[in-house]
Design an enzyme around this catalytic site. Structure first.
Site: not given
Ligand code: NAP
Length: 276
Positions: A48, A92, A115
């Site tokens: 990322k 994460q 997200d």
């Protein structure tokens, strides 16, 4: 059989995002919070950050120790929520067991929840008023659209009911007028459902879970699953044999995975349209 080439589609989307970022005079700041040292996470986080560099996004990693407390994560999120230079925040997963990931997701301001995992983001999606849509479900829909696969009236068998894949994807599919059967580990005789489906979407995480005898001729197959065997990434579907019956099928790797990444950066780009 037509391969649903997520790698190609995602590259096109990312090129487009890169162009748009180059043309705006606004800076995009992206905060990645990573707690602990999970091996798979280290690869995802690195990828990322690399993608941020390629796209001209100001990506920054906040790496906390394995024994970090939930309060530390929450206080970091609070700080990033207030920072006008930060457009998007992700945590994460997985996180160490002392941390309640849902509490942390819910602390991220909805407009920075790129997200789309917070309760409000998922709830709004269910109500048909989405803000940031979680990236894997959004990427699957985008991939089908790219190949002009109309979902209206299709029978979809979705094998997964998780918060990050199955639940948001179910809502997106019904919003496109598909008829969806959601299967999970307690479903009796999954084959009865897959066999009648126009589209099978498998997100189980078990290699060879979907075999040739489970699908009908002409089926469209979306393989979301990821398993790592001897350093290789493989999906849920027995690709060699199922592809002989399929009209369209995603490869693993190179199918849903790259689409997920592209949608994350699309969500980030979309933050420019919102008040921070
Ligand atoms: P998860 O929370 O573990 O969900 C797995 C789902 O599979 C659950 O709904 C589970 O049912 C169901 N399941 C497990 N065994 C089954 C069986 N024998 N028969 C039928 N259903 C079964 O995992 P997740 O986070 O949703 O991810 C699912 C998979 O997708 C993983 O392999 C993950 O690595 C992959 N993934 C890929 C991407 C990508 O970008 N390609 C993104 C996200 C996830 P229960 O609910 O009853 O337990």
């Amino acid at each position: 059989m037509i391969l649903l080439d997520g790698k190609k589609v995602s590259n096109e989307i990312l090129e487009n995002i890169k162009d748009k970022i180059a043309k705006t005079n606004k800076k995009i700041g992206f905060a990645i919070i990573w707690v602990g040292n999970n091996d798979a996470s280290s690869i995802y986080v690195r990828n990322k950050l690399k993608k941020c560099e390629e796209l001209g996004i100001n990506g920054k990693l906040y790496h906390l120790e394995e024994n970090a407390l939930e309060e530390e994560v929450i206080s970091l999120i609070d700080k990033l929520n207030k920072d006008d230079n930060v457009n998007g925040i992700i945590l994460q997963s997985p996180v160490p067991k002392q941390i309640d990931i849902i509490n942390c997701f819910n602390r991220i301001k909805p407009e920075k929840d790129v997200d789309g995992f917070a309760n409000l983001s998922v709830g709004n999606l269910c109500l048909g008023i989405p803000n940031h849509i979680s990236c894997t479900p959004k990427g699957i829909i985008r991939l089908l659209e790219y190949y002009n696969i109309d979902l209206e009236g299709k029978n979809v068998c979705l094998i997964n009911r998780s918060n990050i894949v199955g639940k948001p994807l179910f809502n997106l599919l019904i919003s496109k007028n598909a008829t969806v059967t959601m299967c999970h580990s307690k479903t009796k005789d999954i084959k009865e459902f897959t066999k009648n489906a126009d589209i099978v979407i498998s997100a189980v995480g078990k290699p060879n879970f979907i075999t040739e005898d489970m699908v009908k001729d002409g089926v469209i197959v979306i393989d979301v699953g990821i398993s790592r065997i001897d350093g290789h990434v493989i999906g849920d579907v027995d690709f060699t044999n199922v592809s002989k019956k399929a009209s369209y099928i995603t490869p693993v790797p190179g199918g849903v995975g790259p689409m997920t990444i592209a949608m994350l950066f699309e969500n980030l780009l979309n933050t420019l349209k919102e008040d921070k």
